[in-house]
Design a protein around this motif. Structure first.
Motif, PDB file in Angstrom:
ATOM      1  N   ALA A  17       0.818  -1.214   0.000  1.00 41.95           N
ATOM      2  CA  ALA A  17       0.000   0.000   0.000  1.00 41.95           C
ATOM      3  C   ALA A  17       0.850   1.263   0.000  1.00 41.95           C
ATOM      4  O   ALA A  17       0.400   2.330  -0.452  1.00 41.95           O
ATOM      5  N   TRP A  74       7.235  -9.348  -4.701  1.00 39.88           N
ATOM      6  CA  TRP A  74       5.806  -9.014  -4.736  1.00 39.88           C
ATOM      7  C   TRP A  74       5.316  -8.918  -6.187  1.00 39.88           C
ATOM      8  O   TRP A  74       4.243  -9.426  -6.530  1.00 39.88           O
ATOM      9  N   LEU A 111       2.502 -11.235  -8.079  1.00 42.42           N
ATOM     10  CA  LEU A 111       1.343 -10.595  -8.708  1.00 42.42           C
ATOM     11  C   LEU A 111       1.164 -11.096 -10.139  1.00 42.42           C
ATOM     12  O   LEU A 111       0.056 -11.485 -10.544  1.00 42.42           O
ATOM     13  N   ALA A 122      -3.790  -3.350  -4.987  1.00 40.32           N
ATOM     14  CA  ALA A 122      -2.904  -3.701  -3.875  1.00 40.32           C
ATOM     15  C   ALA A 122      -1.870  -2.631  -3.574  1.00 40.32           C
ATOM     16  O   ALA A 122      -1.475  -2.446  -2.421  1.00 40.32           O
TER      17      ALA A 122
END
Length: 310
Positions: free
Chosen positions: A92, A294, A298, A121
């Motif tokens: 975030a 990350w 994703l 996200a």
């Protein structure tokens, strides 16, 4: 003995990657004169000219070519040492631009879902899709892109990869094409049509043609275009039949067994061809980067959710 200025490593890495003073200056945000002075310092430090003139251009010396990858790896290790050992990533608050090198078909098929998932996200993350005119590990090795997405080529042993999904080739024609009126597309129907094929290199024959040749058959290839989206456009506006990966039709409304109203008719090929494995590839320097991990997760989750059944 005087300690070397380790800040020069950053300039050396960029200079060796760009192969020009002007290009290195742009990437480092320096003036050409400042970059020239940095090159002079690097020449003094290494005892090698590094860049020499060849006609109107500058080229790397043999020594510069020899140390290019070692310089990249050294800089990567130095940055890894200075990175906090246990960073808790909060998507975030992550503010970063990721560069993904992929062909137009992948961007059209998976780009919207990837962008939406990233925005949900990590609203401060930007995804930048770079063109992919050829298969090459150079953008990854030189840190110009974060991920390479596609079918594995000769990327080198150091490049990391992860399979995203399995794909297959399907035939595509315009809505109302004579093939769409057949209960099943047979070999005879298929080879009786004119075809458009996609090839960056201009090659005409491919796996389908090899399979047909084993049966003593040959299709009439009327046109060769540089990409699968171009092949789809030609098929949609003509009587030619295109051959594309099934994933390229994810966001294309097609006439299928459910009778969906659309402008394209897709069908399973009447010959067997090998499946395609689409992977994401990255350089080892990004292996332990929490933000890059990350990103990889994703891409993996979106592709496996969106990909067609193989």
């Amino acid at each position: 003995m005087t300690e070397p200025d380790l800040n020069l490593l950053i300039a050396l890495d960029v200079l060796l990657a760009e192969g020009s003073v002007a290009g290195a200056a742009r990437r480092l945000g320096l003036s050409a004169s400042a970059m020239s002075r940095t090159l002079s310092r690097l020449r003094t430090a290494t005892g090698d000219p590094l860049l020499v003139r060849a006609g109107r251009n500058m080229v790397l010396t043999p020594y510069a070519e020899e140390i290019r990858e070692r310089t990249q790896n050294t800089l990567f290790e130095a940055r890894a040492v200075l990175r906090p050992s246990a960073v808790e990533l909060d998507p975030a608050t992550l503010e970063r631009t990721f560069i993904l090198r992929a062909n137009d078909g992948f961007v059209e098929a998976f780009g919207p879902a990837l962008i939406a998932a990233a925005a949900a996200a990590a609203p401060l993350v930007r995804l930048r899709f770079a063109p992919k005119p050829e298969k090459s590990s150079k953008p990854l090795r030189e840190g110009l892109v974060d991920l390479e997405i596609g079918v594995l080529g000769d990327m080198g042993p150091e490049i990391r990869l992860q399979a995203l999904f399995r794909d297959r080739f399907v035939g595509v024609a315009r809505k109302g094409h004579p093939l769409a009126l057949q209960p099943d597309v047979t070999l005879e129907h298929y080879v009786a049509c004119g075809h458009v094929v996609a090839s960056r290199s201009g090659r005409v024959a491919g796996p389908v043609d090899q399979a047909l040749a084993e049966l003593g058959l040959e299709r009439n290839i009327a046109a060769v275009v540089p990409s699968f989206p171009a092949a789809l456009a030609v098929a949609q506006a003509s009587d030619l039949v295109a051959l594309v990966p099934a994933s390229f039709l994810i966001n294309q409304p097609v006439v299928n067994g459910n009778g969906v109203v659309a402008t394209l008719f897709a069908f399973e090929l009447p010959v067997k061809t090998q499946g395609i494995t689409v992977s994401q590839m990255w350089h080892p320097r990004s292996e332990v980067d929490p933000a890059h991990r990350w990103l990889r997760q994703l891409v993996l989750s979106v592709c496996r959710r969106q990909a067609p059944a193989s």
